[in-house]
Design a protein around this motif. Structure first.
Motif, PDB file in Angstrom:
ATOM      1  N   ILE A 113      37.598  90.390  11.780  1.00 19.01           N
ATOM      2  CA  ILE A 113      38.105  88.982  11.094  1.00 19.01           C
ATOM      3  C   ILE A 113      37.144  88.555   9.916  1.00 19.01           C
ATOM      4  N   ILE A 114      37.543  88.702   9.163  1.00 21.37           N
ATOM      5  CA  ILE A 114      36.524  88.526   7.830  1.00 21.37           C
ATOM      6  C   ILE A 114      36.958  87.018   7.276  1.00 21.37           C
ATOM      7  N   ALA A 115      36.107  86.181   6.923  1.00 21.11           N
ATOM      8  CA  ALA A 115      36.221  85.078   6.280  1.00 21.11           C
ATOM      9  C   ALA A 115      35.384  84.535   5.439  1.00 21.11           C
ATOM     10  N   TRP A 116      35.963  84.265   4.274  1.00 25.89           N
ATOM     11  CA  TRP A 116      35.054  83.891   2.984  1.00 25.89           C
ATOM     12  C   TRP A 116      34.682  82.359   3.268  1.00 25.89           C
ATOM     13  N   GLY A 117      33.347  82.242   3.216  1.00 29.20           N
ATOM     14  CA  GLY A 117      32.711  81.066   3.246  1.00 29.20           C
ATOM     15  C   GLY A 117      32.596  80.432   4.719  1.00 29.20           C
ATOM     16  N   CYS A 118      33.689  80.408   5.338  1.00 31.01           N
ATOM     17  CA  CYS A 118      33.943  79.772   6.453  1.00 31.01           C
ATOM     18  C   CYS A 118      33.621  80.483   7.902  1.00 31.01           C
ATOM     19  N   ASP A 119      33.705  79.816   8.984  1.00 31.12           N
ATOM     20  CA  ASP A 119      33.326  80.320  10.296  1.00 31.12           C
ATOM     21  C   ASP A 119      34.444  81.010  10.683  1.00 31.12           C
ATOM     22  N   PRO A 120      34.548  82.325  10.978  1.00 26.98           N
ATOM     23  CA  PRO A 120      35.889  83.005  11.303  1.00 26.98           C
ATOM     24  C   PRO A 120      36.470  82.604  12.854  1.00 26.98           C
ATOM     25  N   THR A 121      35.597  82.335  13.503  1.00 33.17           N
ATOM     26  CA  THR A 121      35.761  81.676  14.667  1.00 33.17           C
ATOM     27  C   THR A 121      36.100  80.375  15.054  1.00 33.17           C
ATOM     28  N   TRP A 122      36.114  79.363  13.998  1.00 31.56           N
ATOM     29  CA  TRP A 122      36.435  78.149  14.114  1.00 31.56           C
ATOM     30  C   TRP A 122      37.805  77.800  14.615  1.00 31.56           C
ATOM     31  N   GLY A 123      38.569  78.174  14.097  1.00 35.82           N
ATOM     32  CA  GLY A 123      40.080  77.987  14.393  1.00 35.82           C
ATOM     33  C   GLY A 123      40.603  78.641  16.052  1.00 35.82           C
ATOM     34  N   LEU A 124      39.636  79.352  16.589  1.00 36.03           N
ATOM     35  CA  LEU A 124      39.881  80.214  17.656  1.00 36.03           C
ATOM     36  C   LEU A 124      39.698  79.566  18.879  1.00 36.03           C
ATOM     37  N   SER A 125      40.426  79.687  20.073  1.00 36.34           N
ATOM     38  CA  SER A 125      39.938  79.088  21.277  1.00 36.34           C
ATOM     39  C   SER A 125      38.931  80.101  21.939  1.00 36.34           C
ATOM     40  N   ALA A 126      38.393  79.716  23.142  1.00 33.53           N
ATOM     41  CA  ALA A 126      37.303  80.530  23.552  1.00 33.53           C
ATOM     42  C   ALA A 126      38.178  81.667  24.389  1.00 33.53           C
ATOM     43  N   GLY A 127      39.407  81.608  24.792  1.00 32.82           N
ATOM     44  CA  GLY A 127      40.151  82.708  25.320  1.00 32.82           C
ATOM     45  C   GLY A 127      40.492  83.630  24.081  1.00 32.82           C
ATOM     46  N   GLN A 128      40.904  83.120  22.926  1.00 36.80           N
ATOM     47  CA  GLN A 128      41.186  84.131  21.836  1.00 36.80           C
ATOM     48  C   GLN A 128      40.032  84.945  21.447  1.00 36.80           C
ATOM     49  N   ILE A 129      38.836  84.298  21.652  1.00 38.93           N
ATOM     50  CA  ILE A 129      37.607  85.021  21.145  1.00 38.93           C
ATOM     51  C   ILE A 129      37.273  85.839  22.077  1.00 38.93           C
ATOM     52  N   GLU A 130      37.400  85.789  23.336  1.00 37.66           N
ATOM     53  CA  GLU A 130      37.195  86.708  24.249  1.00 37.66           C
ATOM     54  C   GLU A 130      38.195  87.806  24.276  1.00 37.66           C
ATOM     55  N   GLN A 131      39.504  87.351  24.047  1.00 39.43           N
ATOM     56  CA  GLN A 131      40.366  88.471  23.971  1.00 39.43           C
ATOM     57  C   GLN A 131      40.114  89.578  22.664  1.00 39.43           C
ATOM     58  N   TRP A 132      39.786  88.875  21.580  1.00 39.91           N
ATOM     59  CA  TRP A 132      39.617  89.865  20.286  1.00 39.91           C
ATOM     60  C   TRP A 132      38.011  90.512  20.392  1.00 39.91           C
ATOM     61  N   GLN A 133      37.246  90.087  21.144  1.00 42.21           N
ATOM     62  CA  GLN A 133      35.923  90.849  21.702  1.00 42.21           C
ATOM     63  C   GLN A 133      36.362  91.939  22.603  1.00 42.21           C
ATOM     64  N   ALA A 134      37.283  91.826  23.464  1.00 43.36           N
ATOM     65  CA  ALA A 134      37.655  93.039  24.241  1.00 43.36           C
ATOM     66  C   ALA A 134      38.199  94.095  23.323  1.00 43.36           C
ATOM     67  N   LEU A 135      38.648  93.646  22.351  1.00 50.25           N
ATOM     68  CA  LEU A 135      39.169  94.850  21.289  1.00 50.25           C
ATOM     69  C   LEU A 135      37.811  95.390  20.524  1.00 50.25           C
ATOM     70  N   GLY A 136      36.920  94.840  20.594  1.00 50.82           N
ATOM     71  CA  GLY A 136      35.665  95.310  20.023  1.00 50.82           C
ATOM     72  C   GLY A 136      35.593  94.611  18.697  1.00 50.82           C
ATOM     73  N   THR A 137      36.093  93.423  18.344  1.00 51.66           N
ATOM     74  CA  THR A 137      36.443  92.878  16.985  1.00 51.66           C
ATOM     75  C   THR A 137      34.982  92.361  16.441  1.00 51.66           C
ATOM     76  N   ARG A 138      34.692  92.539  15.195  1.00 55.32           N
ATOM     77  CA  ARG A 138      33.480  91.760  14.546  1.00 55.32           C
ATOM     78  C   ARG A 138      33.859  90.559  13.830  1.00 55.32           C
ATOM     79  N   PHE A 139      33.346  89.753  13.943  1.00 53.71           N
ATOM     80  CA  PHE A 139      33.660  88.428  13.395  1.00 53.71           C
ATOM     81  C   PHE A 139      32.713  88.364  12.169  1.00 53.71           C
ATOM     82  N   ILE A 140      33.183  88.377  10.881  1.00 56.20           N
ATOM     83  CA  ILE A 140      32.139  88.464   9.873  1.00 56.20           C
ATOM     84  C   ILE A 140      32.490  87.221   9.050  1.00 56.20           C
ATOM     85  N   GLN A 141      31.522  86.428   8.402  1.00 57.73           N
ATOM     86  CA  GLN A 141      31.536  85.596   7.625  1.00 57.73           C
ATOM     87  C   GLN A 141      30.623  85.945   6.461  1.00 57.73           C
ATOM     88  N   VAL A 142      31.517  85.930   5.104  1.00 58.08           N
ATOM     89  CA  VAL A 142      30.904  86.502   4.072  1.00 58.08           C
ATOM     90  C   VAL A 142      30.488  85.130   3.047  1.00 58.08           C
TER      91      VAL A 142
END
Length: 552
Positions: free
Chosen positions: A441-470
């Motif tokens: 989940i690649i975000a320009w300038g902003c925090d890619p996790t800002w709009g996600l709930s703790a449960g959503q972050i955990e779910q995407w982490q379970a898929l091995g997701t990289r949260f990237i701020q550019v």
């Protein structure tokens, strides 16, 4: 006298059985191997094929080598920025195709030596204890149920083996036994003319690039390859046979068209090929899938047969890994055919068209070609369209494992770019080195996790997701205000900022094969992530977090 009892077949088991140790099977095995999936690769020959075949490797394929950690190993066997030049019968160059774009991190066109690239893939499998290669194994038959596929094999001594697999991938070429056993159609055409391919060591010409010479008497191709190899391809005329053409006197006559001294050469090998344009009726039947030449074959003129197979591997492997790991439902595999079949057909059509440019079926078409090519010199925008390979249909998926875009100009379904980025450790690397084999989940300038709930972050982490701020790279020196799971990188070239500036979104949801699966802004990213979870057929598997961490 009673005959000896038939030996009980040796029982073997695996998660995924792959039939065919060609480049597509080897690539899929490498990707699944690094995901911790148990793979058994079955090959009827006693070793890898050693004769030269494909000679064109594109940027998408190199990105796939990069995804399995083998790009650096294959690069020494390539020639980057390899131009393709079409010549008229009088030797005038009417099309000089040498696109300079490197939007995916690599040169768009590369010459390569396929047996050496295949060897890199095979050697790469030695990294994985969970991958086995069985040479000298002939597939006799297979049967599938709702839960498994059982392959009946025979080894070099005639002993039977039964291989139990959860899935079977047929990578066994254009004459695929797997496809024929399923009675899947393979419709298309076989070109009326064959071509003889001649590979020579210590290149007697030495000129760079590849030339397609539109000679109406006998069209031919002259290609410079890595390691001092020169390939010539000559059209076989009606009545000629491989045996006849391979005789020294006839080979000398052929090479006399292109060399001042056809006797002073070091011949590697010559072979006669038939060009086919065929597409399987479907790419999946139950627990059996087709990939590479088993699913589609095309003429060589755009160098896309090998590369289309690499696209199959890149598309299928991550989905199969998710299903095997219990992260997604089996129905995710339906998206493989949804996404790949139409583009494979487009590449077949383009390859057939390129063949007609080189060797028109009718003489008047050659005259028309030469006239049109002359006019192109006076229409620069049209000329650039052809010469920069914009005519090549880039994959764009409109359905499948993605959020369906409402805007036809959307970047959803297209491959995300791969520029160099600056890490917080001060290294300049290609973007995929930061992502790895994961979702991003690649975000320009902003925090890619800002709009996600703790449960959503955990779910995407379970898929091995990289949260990237550019960020602009100068901002990396400031303290981070992003979430603890976020990786920050600097946009060293400005290309990522430019990519996002073309649309109205600031966050891209990127799949493991680097295709954009959805777009969002911070206020809508949570909704987009939920939509993508549904499109991925993701499962709330209790072991998901464990599996993802185990293979990270």
């Amino acid at each position: 006298m009673s005959s000896a009892p038939t030996p009980t077949p040796l029982e073997l088991s695996t998660d995924v059985a792959i039939v065919g140790a060609g480049p597509v099977g080897l690539m899929i095995a490498n990707y699944l191997g690094q995901c911790g999936v148990k793979v058994t690769l079955v090959e009827k020959l006693d070793s890898l094929i050693d004769y030269p075949r494909a000679i064109g490797l594109d940027d998408e394929s190199l990105r796939t080598f990069q995804a399995v950690g083998l790009a650096d190993a294959v690069l020494p066997h390539t020639t980057p920025w390899h131009a393709m030049r079409f010549l008229t019968p009088k030797g005038r160059c009417f099309a000089d195709i040498q696109p300079k774009t490197d939007e995916f991190g690599w040169a768009r066109r590369n010459a390569f030596i396929q047996p050496l690239a295949d060897r890199v893939l095979f050697d790469g499998l030695q990294r994985f204890d969970n991958v086995k290669v069985l040479f000298s194994r002939e597939l006799e038959s297979f049967e599938q149920s709702d839960s498994a596929v059982v392959l009946n094999l025979k080894d070099q001594n005639g002993r039977g083996e039964r291989l139990n697999a959860r899935y079977l991938i047929g990578c066994d070429g254009g004459n695929s036994l797997v496809r024929r056993s399923l009675d899947i159609s393979f419709e298309g055409k076989t070109a009326p003319n064959q071509w003889i391919v001649v590979d020579i060591a210590n290149d007697p010409l030495g000129t760079p690039h590849v030339y397609l010479c539109c000679d109406p008497v006998r069209p031919y191709v002259s290609a410079a390859l890595p390691h001092g190899v020169r390939r010539f391809e000559f059209m076989v005329m009606p009545g000629e046979t491989e045996a006849e053409l391979s005789k020294p006197e006839n080979m000398r006559k052929l090479l006399g068209k292109v060399l001042p001294n056809p006797d002073h050469i070091e011949l590697i090998r010559s072979r006669v090929y038939t060009h086919n344009a065929r597409l399987a009726g479907r790419f999946r039947q139950g627990r059996v899938l087709l990939a590479g030449d088993a699913a589609h074959i095309m003429p060589v003129w755009q160098g896309q047969g090998y590369n289309s197979g690499m696209r199959d591997a890149s598309n299928l492997a991550w989905k199969l890994a998710m299903v095997i790991q219990g992260l997604a439902a089996d129905s995710l595999l339906d998206s493989y055919e949804q996404e790949r079949r139409d583009h494979a057909k487009a590449m077949i059509d383009l390859s057939v068209l390129a063949g007609h440019v080189l060797a028109p079926p009718k003489r008047w078409q050659g005259t028309l070609r030469d006239g049109v090519s002359w006019l192109l010199n006076y229409l620069p925008p049209v000329k650039r369209f052809f010469l920069e390979m914009r005519i090549k249909p880039m994959p764009q998926y409109t359905k499948g494992a993605l959020i369906t875009a409402q805007d036809s100009a959307s970047q959803v379904g297209k491959m995300f770019i791969q520029p160099q980025v600056l890490t917080e450790a001060g290294e300049r690397v290609l973007l995929d080195e930061v992502i790895g084999k994961h979702f991003a989940i690649i975000a320009w300038g902003c925090d890619p996790t800002w709009g996600l709930s703790a449960g959503q972050i955990e779910q995407w982490q379970a898929l091995g997701t990289r949260f990237i701020q550019v960020l602009p790279d100068v901002q990396l020196k400031a303290a981070s205000d992003a979430g603890k799971h976020v990786i920050r990188v600097g946009d060293s070239t400005g290309r990522i900022r430019e990519w996002f500036a073309h649309g109205a979104s600031s966050i891209a949801l990127v799949r493991p094969d680097r295709f954009v699966a959805g777009l969002a802004i911070p206020q809508t990213v949570g909704q987009a992530c939920d939509q993508l979870i549904l499109a991925l057929k993701a499962l709330p598997h209790p072991a998901a977090t464990f599996v993802a961490s185990k293979v990270a």
